[in-house]
Enzyme design. Structure first.
Site, PDB file in Angstrom:
ATOM      1  NE  ARG A 162      -4.121  -1.588   0.055  1.00 12.77           N
ATOM      2  CZ  ARG A 162      -4.133  -2.860  -0.334  1.00 12.77           C
ATOM      3  NH1 ARG A 162      -3.058  -3.401  -0.880  1.00 12.77           N
ATOM      4  NH2 ARG A 162      -5.218  -3.584  -0.203  1.00 12.77           N
ATOM      5  CB  SER A 240      -9.130  -1.277   4.050  1.00 10.85           C
ATOM      6  OG  SER A 240      -9.461  -2.497   3.461  1.00 10.85           O
ATOM      7  CD  GLU A 335      -6.061   2.117   1.789  1.00 10.28           C
ATOM      8  OE1 GLU A 335      -5.606   1.851   0.689  1.00 10.28           O
ATOM      9  OE2 GLU A 335      -7.156   2.722   1.957  1.00 10.28           O
TER      10      GLU A 335
END
Ligand code: EPU
Length: 343
Positions: A162, A240, A335
């Site tokens: 990520r 998320s 995130e």
């Protein structure tokens, strides 16, 4: 270019919260995009793709907001591979659908992810055993540090879980287009995620037809509220909300899922930590206004039940984060991209 004033971020993001963009500039071509960011030079601005990974404060944004609406996919064949050159503004899932239809493998497990192509390298989008960094062959950017257009190689993108150079150096790059290298196949794709393999009734590593993989991923994502649907508040989210923590092996709480990484660290499940810290799916109805809750289908998504503000989202995120820290000594990192928001 189309310029609008006073546009609420609630109308621009999948979480449907946030104050106004004082000045929203919709840019339809790559050349106009380059011209605009050159003109803005060192002035701050906010880039907007699909709005699916963005949380903006209730105070809104006074800097220009640039909505990247560029289009175009160029395909060239190279032996048993295809090279795609895709404008940043193209919708991601339409590209995945086309790849599956054409028999081009490498992105089928990334089905049903909202947002634009240009956003995918930023956080190295990943799901169900694939990540975009594995098939990106180049990213064409405007580099504000050099005031020039250049193409970064995959190594130059510095992809990680990520993350990428684009996330590590926020504000430096404007993604103009992304190049992908995909395998042309009749065999389908190797399946690398347990839950997906079980759904497809194949063993890990075995191949399954691309269309079956796409169908199974869409089913799994729908069951988790991760496919956008207007009438389903569980999908009014930014996906998320927290990353899965990467911990030293000895720091993983007992009983938590463990996914060992090549660098020796172990990834664990943020959703598991959240639930075990007492925040069940749907948690939040009794917190603050109750208009922000965890998804009733997945503990990792913070959702807007209708009429939520960014403050409602932030209160819930802080509560969950503090509870997990208190219970397990693990700090969860957000995130999505946060604009004017601090957890
Ligand atoms: N779990 C719970 N409670 C839940 C959901 C999951 O305890 O409500 C636990 C279970 O133990 C489960 C484990 O978490 O086995 C993993 O759950 P899941 O497969 O749903 O994956 P995730 O780790 O929660 C990640 C990505 C998703 C991606 C899925 C599937 C991150 C932050 N999230 O979620 O990506 O779709 O894997 O590959 O890496 C996103 O980044 O926005 C996103 C949706």
């Amino acid at each position: 270019m189309l310029e609008r004033h006073g546009v609420p971020f609630a109308a621009l993001t999948t979480l449907r919260v946030g104050g106004e963009a004082d000045r929203l500039i919709e840019v339809p071509t790559r050349d106009e995009l380059v011209e605009l960011v050159r003109e803005l030079d060192r002035e701050p601005y906010v880039l907007l793709g699909g709005g699916s990974n963005l949380v903006v404060s209730d105070g809104g944004v006074s800097a220009p907001v640039i909505a990247v609406r560029t289009a175009g996919v160029t395909v060239s064949r190279d032996a048993d591979e295809v090279l795609l050159d895709v404008a940043a503004g193209e919708p991601w899932d339409a590209l995945v659908e086309r790849c599956v239809d054409e028999g081009w493998a490498g992105v089928e497990a990334l089905s049903g992810i909202p947002g634009s192509v240009g956003a995918t390298p930023i956080q190295n989008v990943g799901a169900y055993g694939q990540d975009v960094g594995a098939v990106v062959s180049g990213v064409e950017v405007f580099d504000r540090a050099a005031a020039s257009v250049r193409t970064l190689s995959p190594a130059g993108c510095d992809f990680g879980y990520r993350t990428s150079i684009f996330k590590a150096e926020p504000g430096r790059f404007v993604v103009l287009s992304v190049q992908f290298r995909l395998a042309v196949t009749d065999e389908g794709a190797g399946v690398r995620y347990d839950e997906l393999a079980r759904r497809l009734e194949v063993a890990i590593g075995d191949a399954a037809p691309l269309a079956d993989v796409r169908g199974a991923v869409l089913d799994l994502r729908r069951a988790k509220g991760m496919v956008l649907a207007d009438q389903d508040h569980d999908t009014w989210s930014a996906g998320s909300f927290f990353m899965n923590p990467l911990l030293a092996a000895g720091e993983v709480p007992s009983g938590a899922p463990r996914w060992p990484q090549p660098d020796g660290r172990v990834k664990t499940s943020a959703a598991w930590l959240i639930e075990q810290a007492g925040f069940h799916k749907g948690f939040g109805a009794d917190l603050g206004t109750g208009r922000a809750t965890l998804s009733t289908k997945h503990a990792l998504a913070i959702t807007n039940r209708g009429g939520a503000t960014t403050d409602d989202i932030v209160l819930l995120a802080r509560t969950v984060r503090a509870g997990v820290l208190d219970q397990f000594g693990v700090t969860l990192d957000a995130e999505p991209t946060l604009v004017g928001v601090h957890l």
